[in-house]
Structures are given as C-alpha cells and as structure tokens.
Design an enzyme around this catalytic site. Structure first.
Site, short mmCIF file in Angstrom:
data_model
loop_
_atom_site.label_atom_id
_atom_site.label_comp_id
_atom_site.label_asym_id
_atom_site.label_seq_id
_atom_site.Cartn_x
_atom_site.Cartn_y
_atom_site.Cartn_z
N HIS A 1 -10.42 -8.20 -6.82
CA HIS A 1 -11.03 -9.41 -6.27
C HIS A 1 -12.32 -9.73 -7.01
O HIS A 1 -12.58 -10.89 -7.37
CB HIS A 1 -11.33 -9.22 -4.78
CG HIS A 1 -10.13 -8.98 -3.93
ND1 HIS A 1 -9.40 -7.82 -4.01
CD2 HIS A 1 -9.53 -9.74 -2.98
CE1 HIS A 1 -8.40 -7.88 -3.14
NE2 HIS A 1 -8.46 -9.03 -2.50
N SER B 1 -4.20 -11.52 -6.27
CA SER B 1 -5.56 -11.88 -5.83
C SER B 1 -6.49 -12.14 -7.00
O SER B 1 -7.39 -13.00 -6.90
CB SER B 1 -6.14 -10.79 -4.94
OG SER B 1 -5.39 -10.66 -3.75
#
Length: 302
Positions: A249, A186
């Site tokens: 993230h 991610s």
C-alpha cells in the site's frame, strides 16, 4: 437582363438553406445553445472533466473527448483479476471465500519470499486476491477511478501509473517486510489514488473548491480505512499461514504521488520535455535497482 441570367450556370449555385417545408434554416451561429440537448456521452464527459481536470483544461478535453477507444486497459485488468479469483474460488474451491486459504499460496502468480527468483511474481501477484471483500474493494476503486482517468489520460498513462504502483508495492514489501507474502492489486489501486490525490491538492482552487474538499476527504477516509484493515490483519488477527504484507500500500501510494502525479498533471503537455518526468523516471529506476540488489545480496528471506 435575360441574357445575363442565361449565362449563369444554375448547377454551380449553392442551394438555398431551406428545410423541407421551404422555411429558411438558421445557421449554427443563429441557433441558441439552449436549443441543443447534449447527449448522454457528452454529459458524461462534462462530469468527468469537472472531477479530473482543473478549469483551464476542461475546454481542451471536451473538444477532443470521445468514447473511442474505450478505457480498455483498466477494464481488461479488472476482468483478468476477476477471472483469476473465480478460478481459485470455483474451479479450485476453498473452504470459504472471505479469508485466506491455502489454495492461493500454491498459485504461480502469488508473490512469496522464497520464490522471489521467479521475477514475474513481482507483477503477477496483482491478479490473486485473498477473498470476496479483498477483490470487491479493489475492483470498485479501480473501476470508479480508473475509467474516468483513462478517458482523460488514455490507457498508456494510466497503465504506466498502475503497473508502477504494482511493482513498487512488491519491491517495497520485499525490502521492508521481506518475510511476508503478497496478493492483491492494492499497489496499482493506490498508485491511481495517489496520483489523483496530488492533482486534487495542487489544483485545489481550479477543481471547484467544494468538490475538492469532498474528494480529498473521501480519499483520506478510504485510505485510512483500508490501512486500518491491513494493519489489523497483519498484527492483530494473527491468521494462520503466511502473513500478508501491507507495505505494498505504501509503495503504491508513493509511486502514485510521484510518477502518477507527473503523468496526470501533464494533460495536453509533452512529457519528454517536462523535467519532473525525468526526475521521477530516474528516481524510480534507482529504487528498482536498489531493490533488485537488496533481494540478491541482503534479503533475510530464504
């Protein structure tokens, strides 16, 4: 007259521009553009240029565009991630593929707070995924976005942005969520998203406004959905075992909106002469040094 013609060397004369039936061929200037049908590769590059570049740079890209070399970096990374997932899901089977199981926590690739002295884990965690939904989401996003980006900006730029997001994600997690483990790509995916998002916002008017609205909304919806799922798993689901951090993230998207923006906005420009490049490099190095010192001297992790 005959003597003058005899002096002319026929072999030195340029051949007449005729076809095999004897008809005069038209020059390229005489042929209308409508007579030439662009090939599949050319049409694809036109599509890529409309989505990836502002209007004033599209012609330069199309003049240079070709499929050699292919977007090899993002394809190889995706193959590697899929191969590692297959290894743990098939050769080392777990009870189910959808959610986390104990098997991947024993992997030498997974980032775990108590193994952070093994420095390769700050990068290698991107190859390990928590389940089918996790890897499919990452692969779809990085292939759909990474391949066009690599066609425009080539593998080095995309590779630097992707890996800067992966490293920023693990370092940010080690600082702001130091007791949580980390798996998945991610950070790299969000770095690509962040860089593309910033270019779409800054060059909004030059990148076809209607498409600009669509692409910005699409990125916002994707990011909000993924963040919501990550928050749910981290704070509401209360899954057994090690908790998976969502901070990667944030680290990835910040890296994308800084380093990625500079790389992706510098098409047809020399990065070394761009002061934004050096500002981002110095800032990124300072962040890495701070994270290293934090992990050595201040981290509450064992």
């Amino acid at each position: 007259m005959a003597a003058e013609m005899a002096k002319v060397d026929i072999e030195q004369l340029e051949p007449l521009p005729v076809d095999r039936d004897g008809g005069k061929l038209r020059s390229e200037e005489d042929q209308p553009d409508s007579d030439r049908n662009p090939g599949c590769c050319e049409r694809f590059h036109h599509f890529v240029s409309r989505w990836m570049l502002p209007e004033d740079l599209r012609e330069t890209y199309l003049e240079r565009a070709n499929c050699c070399p292919p977007p090899i970096f993002i394809i190889l990374i995706s193959i590697g991630e899929l191969a590692v997932f297959t290894y743990y899901a098939v050769w080392k089977p777990q009870k189910q593929w959808v959610t986390l199981e104990q098997g991947i926590w024993q992997s030498p690739l997974t980032y775990k707070p108590d193994h952070r002295k093994e420095a390769w884990r700050f990068i290698s965690y991107m190859f390990v995924h928590a389940g089918v939904q996790h890897i499919v989401g990452n692969l779809v996003m990085q292939l759909l976005l990474g391949i066009p980006l690599e066609l425009v900006h080539k593998g080095f730029e995309v590779g630097m942005v992707y890996l800067s997001g992966v490293l920023a994600g693990s370092l940010a997690s080690s600082i702001f969520d130091p007791l949580s483990a980390l798996v998945g790509a991610s950070g790299g995916v969000y770095a690509l998203l962040g860089g593309y998002f910033m270019n779409a916002v800054v060059n909004f008017r030059e990148m076809i406004p209607l498409l600009g609205v669509f692409r910005i909304l699409a990125i916002v919806i994707i990011v909000a959905t993924d963040f919501g799922f990550a928050f749910y798993r981290r704070f509401i689901a209360h899954e057994q075992g090690l908790q998976v951090s969502f901070v990667a993230h944030f680290g990835g998207i910040v890296a994308g909106m800084t380093v990625g923006y500079v790389f992706f906005s510098a098409y047809n420009m020399k990065l070394l002469k761009d002061p934004r490049f050096w500002l981002c490099i110095v800032g990124y190095i300072a962040f890495v040094l701070f994270a290293v010192l934090f992990n050595i001297f201040l981290s509450p992790a064992p």
